[in-house]
Design an enzyme around this catalytic site. Structure first.
Site, short mmCIF file in Angstrom:
data_model
loop_
_atom_site.label_atom_id
_atom_site.label_comp_id
_atom_site.label_asym_id
_atom_site.label_seq_id
_atom_site.Cartn_x
_atom_site.Cartn_y
_atom_site.Cartn_z
N GLY A 23 0.82 -1.22 0.00
CA GLY A 23 0.00 0.00 0.00
C GLY A 23 0.84 1.26 0.00
N VAL A 78 1.20 3.58 2.36
CA VAL A 78 2.01 3.78 3.57
C VAL A 78 3.15 2.76 3.61
CG1 VAL A 78 1.99 3.77 6.10
CG2 VAL A 78 0.08 4.78 4.84
N ARG A 111 -5.06 2.85 18.19
CA ARG A 111 -4.64 4.17 18.67
C ARG A 111 -5.28 4.57 19.99
NH1 ARG A 111 -5.42 7.23 13.02
NH2 ARG A 111 -3.55 6.50 11.95
N CYS A 164 -2.86 11.22 10.21
CA CYS A 164 -1.96 12.14 9.49
C CYS A 164 -2.27 13.61 9.74
CB CYS A 164 -1.99 11.84 8.00
SG CYS A 164 -3.65 11.84 7.28
N ARG A 217 -10.86 17.64 1.15
CA ARG A 217 -9.84 17.08 0.26
C ARG A 217 -9.60 18.07 -0.87
NH1 ARG A 217 -6.95 12.96 1.80
NH2 ARG A 217 -8.73 11.58 2.09
N HIS A 272 -0.72 18.23 4.25
CA HIS A 272 -2.01 18.67 4.78
C HIS A 272 -1.86 20.07 5.37
CE1 HIS A 272 -3.46 14.79 3.94
NE2 HIS A 272 -3.67 14.30 5.12
N ASN A 326 1.84 14.69 5.02
CA ASN A 326 0.94 13.67 5.56
C ASN A 326 1.49 12.26 5.52
OD1 ASN A 326 0.40 14.45 2.73
ND2 ASN A 326 -0.93 12.64 2.78
#
Lengths: 377, 377, 377, 377
Positions: free
Chosen positions: B19, B21, B115, B151, B237, B244, B329
């Site tokens: 992916g 990331v 998280r 992010c 977006r 960002h 980001n």
């Protein structure tokens, strides 16, 4: 396209005809049922040229041969009309507009110069048409100056007005994402905006933090008492052609529910709607229920760019409510609003003319009812 | 590019290696002084393929032949390393990461799943390195899970931390303009974002309104007492590749001056800086004095994407202060932050290894002092 | 970033230092092993100002404080150096560059003015380094002028050279899609290029149809005999920051196979490679086998922007072969090519200096062999 | 917007109604004077849903509540109409379209499957309406299949036709810059196209190199004799929403002057113009004299997207002449062309119906004469 018989229309002129706003005036007035453009005026370097040679036409709709061949005149109060629309730059607008008003012209201005002058209406016809009365106290014997707000303010003040009416507002936080057409032409260099956001627009935040207070204010003896609330604005330029998007949060003076707020927006209406003015949308505000809406590309043209689209109303953990609004910056936020101002002036008898304006057909616009029935919004 | 002699480095694996990331992890780790990638793991459809065949490489820096030829493995706790970086999708991350932790792996996760779990550190090394201690109480005998924030949160929480330290914060309003790389690949269709802004990112506002409270919270007996403040987020977006941008306003608990706030940002520093960790920027926060800054295209790569850039600090008529911040980001906001987490774990002795990490040279990053001397920022 | 000890480097000046090409010169020379910028010169309106104040810095890499503080000088031949790089506009370049050459300076120019002058080398070091000899016959006693081609021509002529060498070329058809950085700053208005292509670039097609004939020509007694072929060019501006993409078709004089052509490109090499010049890529041409490549965003930075990427070689039903090429317009196509010209001049002894340049280390660039091994290209 | 009285219109169905082309059919047919949509059919996953729920509406014009509420049907030949427009994907179009034709339906297809089948007309009504006769020999007893060309081919073949008629063509070289809407939805990921060009579109070059030969060919006994010329195509995807731009060069069989070629384009006209078909532009080709034109954003909507705009005619050093053309890829190049095909079929009596179609009013389109008089083109 066809050669119209213009004999019954009201002659108008355009000041600053070569700029982006001037062109938008021309585009929007090109088939107007009441107005006929008889004079195009601009700065010295364009004077004497044919209009078609004097500028680079930027609008989607082709320029008519008639106007392309019209000679550009000086911005002097000798134009053969009573009404002039001003798309002049803020730097020069002040003096020229006053000359015209002193000479008896009705100046419908999009420029920032006179907006905050105490006896000049800062008008959004659906929001504060009663402010028109200010012109009675203007120092001009016969002429007058009427202004419309900054392009980001029109959408914001329109969205706030039903809330002010019903609950009152104490605080507003707004972050804008503004289209490049708002910067005129050549405006923003592509090198600056492609793959980028510019978090600064000179003078814009100050206008957004002050103009709505006058617009939402109360007409008192010869002046406007500003509406008492605080606005904080942060302005950004994004890679969008047209349509200013604004993320807004508000603190109300009295409690409201989500359903009540949406209903207040959906039922909001003003004199342009009551009078069926030619440029008036059937609904000044459209509420879109899809959480991904409004979006500039999808919704800026609703009701031919004259409606403010709102969506995403939800509770705000800091103030009370937050939502997103969109308005077309060069139509609802500039030339279209100014033309609606002129239509209102005529309809309310501020300008003498010979035609029965109120018998004109209403254009076929989208109403909130139709929006509710449509799946795309 | 050259064939490194990796014998002295710490072997690591990448979960979700195919992916966006996962690829960023690989790019950032490709010349890392401490870590060597020895295993690439991904979902079933990639397993067994050569990595170079299993995905479409999206990074700027070419993929090394060594990794391109590496066979993709299953996400099972049989990888030949002690540390795994997880770029897994939120949907599958939970179970897989727990399997690895239970099997004794140190899981450095960018996924959202753990998280907000009470015994899992949600870590920005410069901001709350003391939260690392939570891992002592994790139920895994030998393994552990450490996460980094969303992010958009990394930049925000980093910017808020010095203010929390010195004055305290009551309220935060934030509007984001987020890059398309944050949506992964294929992610946002071009038809949706060209000439447009999308005022909605699923789940994003909720994360921004909650994660900072944990990050800025206080480590107490086996848990984090969340920081008591309210955050309101609105997420958009925009047509930007990376970076960002966030328009922030804050209400402080105690009065501050503009100069004091800027100084608090400029002097802010944490354990990564004290330890000279390899991925640590010399300054976590750079303050840019030009009112048009920060901009994604101009500043996202400052300090190799590991610094948060802040600008436009000014009084807010609604809360107290407002400003604009920018962070990269996929680097500071994702893979780079995770790698810094791993470096901190090693440096603080949470992971056993044989190498003398703290003697490594520091990369040549931009300090705030240099920014102050430069004309471009 | 660090304060370099510049004592052993060759001092150079930049003419037109404030423009886009001038800035690129500064960026590329900022850590150059041989050259040290000692003078920045620009037009009258910048003179006397600090460089950091005199322009808007557009490059990715921050401007060093040392250069930001340097006072901008007039473009007069009193600069304290022997070599000047000229990023001057075409309109003023002619006269100024001649003044410098007459005063004994070596002028390395990116401007178009002298390119087609018969005794001025139009140089791509890998392609026609033997043309350098022309400077012997220049009318200047001690100074000289050396030019590099138009930004679209560098990539094209480089791609054609191996074919000219091995088979000869009769006809070339090329359609370009050029980046906005090629138009300088402010350059292309965003209103013109967002959601658009502009199928016209003033003067560009003429340059592409003539400059390659000189570059690929033969050095004869004091002049260049142009290569005899016909080129047809059609130029378009697209919404890309950097990197000119070109769709090329060619008619060869002798038959070739696809494999032979690719091999000719892959093995192509020139004096910059033989001498290991600091700015030289290990391979001037990289052939990419993925049918979707080359792409501006993915490949413009290969070999730090100094390699031409080619892909999609296939039979052409009209001419013989067609392919797509990409080169970075402000690096390989402008400032980088000029710097390579200067390096070649030094290495071949055209400029006297005190340093042993050829012992410098070679930067770590991508070779065709590595490209072949990488999955991303 | 209003509830039409549809009783006198011809009922039609849409196959593949949820895709980009299907939506364009719906948009263009929503106020059509002859046709009324009575059935929307799509793949299994949409069947049974309300149309408004079954897809994401991408068109500019809002979807009518009537169609939004219509249930999506299966693509089976039980639809209550005689004519179906097919916006099906190429993979499934073949079988389904044949089923419908065998069941007696007139299939007006935009899919690629039947285009090159020998007894299927590949039709651009202005270019080769005589090919319609092919349907007489189709194996279907009562039904028939009529196709329109690939979106890039429509503009090209239209531009070539007047040249073929008057001088004949030997060779054509074309490089396209194609809009993202041509890739459908979700189509091109934004990560791939922002700040980029993709020099490859699967299968596109083959279509451009073959379809025009059939279109420009001669109807002979039950088949088309292809036109004898060679075409070379190179296709690129650019960051443009709508409108394919093509750089073309041609080698003619007989000499022509620039004025003659322009006149041939300007006076070009076909049966749609002679019959005043509802979707027919007054001029199929508009020649724009400004050297910066045509541009996608400025000219794709001329004549409601049904005219091909051409500009920049000039001598080609390799072939004879070169020029740039633009056509709207989803209107003239797809759904609009298909609707024009259907109108032609009806007007020429291939389909029985009860209404007097040829008395309908002609829409107000731009003629070449008007273009000549306008300054903007």
């Amino acid at each position: 396209m066809t050669t119209n018989n213009h004999t019954k229309k009201i002659p108008v002129g355009i000041l600053g005809a070569t700029g982006m706003v001037g062109q938008k005036f021309i585009e929007l007035l090109s088939n107007h049922p009441w107005f006929e453009i008889v004079a195009l005026a601009a700065s010295e370097k364009s004077q004497g040229k044919q209009y078609g040679e004097a500028m680079k036409w930027m609008m989607d709709v082709p320029l008519s041969p008639h106007l392309a061949n019209m000679a550009v005149q000086a911005c002097l109060p000798t134009l053969p009309c009573q009404i002039v629309f001003s798309g002049l730059d803020g730097e020069v607008a002040g003096e020229i507009e006053e000359q015209f008003a002193e000479a008896g012209y009705v100046v419908i201005s999009n420029a920032r110069h006179h907006r905050m002058v105490s006896d000049v209406p800062l008008l959004i016809p659906e929001v504060n048409s009663e402010h028109l009365e200010l012109v009675k106290w203007q120092r001009f014997s016969k002429g007058m100056i009427v202004t419309n707000p900054n392009c980001s303010v029109v959408g914001l003040a329109t969205a706030l007005k039903p809330l002010v009416n019903q609950w009152g507002i104490d605080q507003v936080n707004v972050v804008t994402m503004q289209a490049i057409s708002g910067a005129g032409y050549p405006g923003v260099p592509s090198y600056d905006i492609l793959d980028n956001v510019i978090p600064f627009i000179s003078g814009e935040e100050e206008k957004i933090e002050t103009e709505p207070l006058k617009i939402l204010g109360t007409l008192q003896e010869k002046r406007i008492e500003p509406y008492a609330m605080r606005i904080s604005a942060q302005c950004n330029r994004v890679a969008v052609m047209n349509g200013h998007l604004e993320c807004v949060s508000v603190k109300l003076r009295n409690p409201a529910t989500s359903a009540e707020i949406i209903r207040a927006w959906q039922t909001f209406s003003g004199e342009p709607q009551a009078f069926h003015l030619p440029t008036s949308p059937s609904s000044p505000i459209l509420y879109l229920f899809d959480e991904r809406h409004p979006q500039p590309k999808l919704h800026r043209h609703l009701n031919q760019g004259m409606s403010v689209s709102i969506g995403r109303l939800r509770k705000c953990p800091v103030l009370d409510w937050k939502f997103t609004l969109l308005s077309h910056n060069t139509i609802r936020g500039a030339a279209g609003c100014a033309i609606l101002n002129a239509e209102l002036l005529i309809r309310k008898g501020y300008i003498k003319h010979d035609i029965k304006t109120w018998e004109d057909d209403k254009p076929d616009f989208v109403s909130q009812q139709e929006v509710d029935e449509q799946s795309f919004v």
